[in-house]
Design an enzyme around this catalytic site. Structure first.
Site, short mmCIF file in Angstrom:
data_model
loop_
_atom_site.label_atom_id
_atom_site.label_comp_id
_atom_site.label_asym_id
_atom_site.label_seq_id
_atom_site.Cartn_x
_atom_site.Cartn_y
_atom_site.Cartn_z
N ALA A 95 0.82 -1.22 0.00
CA ALA A 95 0.00 0.00 0.00
C ALA A 95 0.85 1.26 0.00
CB ALA A 95 -0.92 -0.01 1.22
N LYS A 96 2.11 1.15 0.43
CA LYS A 96 3.05 2.27 0.46
C LYS A 96 2.43 3.49 1.12
CE LYS A 96 5.71 0.47 -3.44
NZ LYS A 96 4.88 -0.68 -3.86
#
Lengths: 271, 271
Positions: A95-96
């Site tokens: 998802a960073k």
């Protein structure tokens, strides 16, 4: 999942393969588009065909968000299917994320508690108080971007701060954060030559290594410089496995690609 | 929305206020919890009471993701409500996304096309090819994290690369990217003293400035050092406005807080 549980799974399966579930409706076999939830149908078939060959699955959330609420439902169904049928498999929400403290806590709850992922990838730019909220969750890992597999990694990550590259500064600084034993790091397979120096800074932490296959990274090089006594590597392949065929035999073709990587890993582990 | 349309709205409303819709079910008035969609009910009441006082709304996606599919539905309803009833208002998806090229494209589509936001916040750590996919969208802005409002900003952003701070390197480098005229930047109000130097590098780009209010930033200082001939600032306040009261009068209380900030902005614009 604890790190030890992950290591045990690696030894049992003789694999440290992670399969990236980056599902693009334009790339999956056409016959699946008739399904009520084509993304989940695709993932389920891939998982059923490959779960014995890999130790982790990594859906990149962008591919699910792109389809709005329907996409989030597909993501939810995928992680629920994994947690119910293959609880021994490690799950990564790619998802960073990363935000100020109270907001990072919301993200951590979303991925660790509501969705039930074992880990989430996090960007380091906003520093300590953007990452520590993720680290407080017991038996969950936070996978910090260090040296990514793309060309843009050379824009900032490899620049030097007082002689030390930014990504090394990220490695060094993050070691001082609370519960840093829950950290893993992203290091791209396309940057295998950096791994020896990286291991001097973080000798034991697991690395999530994308970029083998479609992006051109080499498994042997990554293992040569990055492997630890406890393996310490999760090698991710996404497109190279899941899009091996666009016909009805897609799952079998994916399993063949996964098997080839797993066989290579088994050989490396036997050395 | 074009930058000129945003500037015209600012001049018309004598306001450069952005209201952050960071909705936490533990903080909204209890009577709303009986509603079918408490988050949307809260946002709708806040928007109805404040839309004439601000030029932008900024939902932070973490607060919606934390409630899973229900939360995404609330976000979708909120952006649809804004685009239908107040199309002149600028919308920001505070998502802090960023990934390798093909994945960033998926994020850009999600926020610009599917949800219909005017802009999205993006993290710079992965460099050029993680940001340029966002910049290709016409009449949309990409708001790059430069110098954030939190304490963790000092971990990496203010460190120096060959004598130049990392956040300045981000500003300078990003100016060379394709379609960089579509860039805005996040600069925290808690770092107002940095704004004079920032304006030497990016004299014209709009800045999204969080941290006034709850986080302690000062509006006068931000304007003194950061304002351009076309204003060039969007000052965000979230908690300080939307949680002004937890009683039935919450929307009125929020409007009063927004009015106080708008009045201060009007005075500044008159100077």
């Amino acid at each position: 999942m604890t790190t030890n549980q992950l290591i045990n799974q690696i030894k049992k399966k003789q694999s440290f393969l992670c399969i990236g579930l980056d599902v693009d409706l334009n790339k999956i076999p056409k016959h699946l588009l008739k399904e009520e939830d084509p993304i989940f149908a695709f993932n389920k078939a891939i998982i059923d065909a490959t779960h014995h060959l890999c130790v982790a699955y990594k859906p990149n959330t962008a591919f699910y968000e792109a389809y709005g609420i329907k996409g989030w439902r597909s993501l939810e169904k995928t992680i629920n299917y994994l947690n119910k049928n293959h609880p021994e498999i490690y799950t990564i929400a790619d998802a960073k994320r990363g935000d100020i403290g109270n907001t990072s806590t919301m993200y951590a709850k979303a991925f660790f508690e509501d969705l039930g992922f074992d880990s989430v990838t996090v960007a380091p730019y906003m520093g300590k108080d953007s990452v520590e909220p993720f680290l407080t969750f017991k038996d969950k890992h936070t996978i910090l971007l260090a040296l990514t597999s793309n060309q843009g990694a050379y824009d900032f990550q490899t620049k030097t701060i007082d002689g030390v590259e930014v990504y090394k500064e990220v490695l060094k600084t993050s070691k001082t954060w609370k519960n840093s034993e829950n950290l893993m790091y992203v290091v791209g397979a396309t940057k295998a030559e950096y791994l020896a120096e990286i291991r001097q800074i973080i000798p034991e932490n697991f690395l999530l290594v994308p970029g083998v296959g479609a992006q051109g990274g080499n498994l042997q090089d990554v293992c040569k410089y990055g492997m630890t006594d406890d393996v310490g590597l999760l090698i991710n392949s996404s497109r190279g496995i899941i899009y091996a065929s666009q016909s009805e035999d897609f799952a079998e073709a994916a399993a063949n690609k996964a098997l080839a990587l797993q066989a290579e890993m088994k050989d490396i582990l036997a050395k």
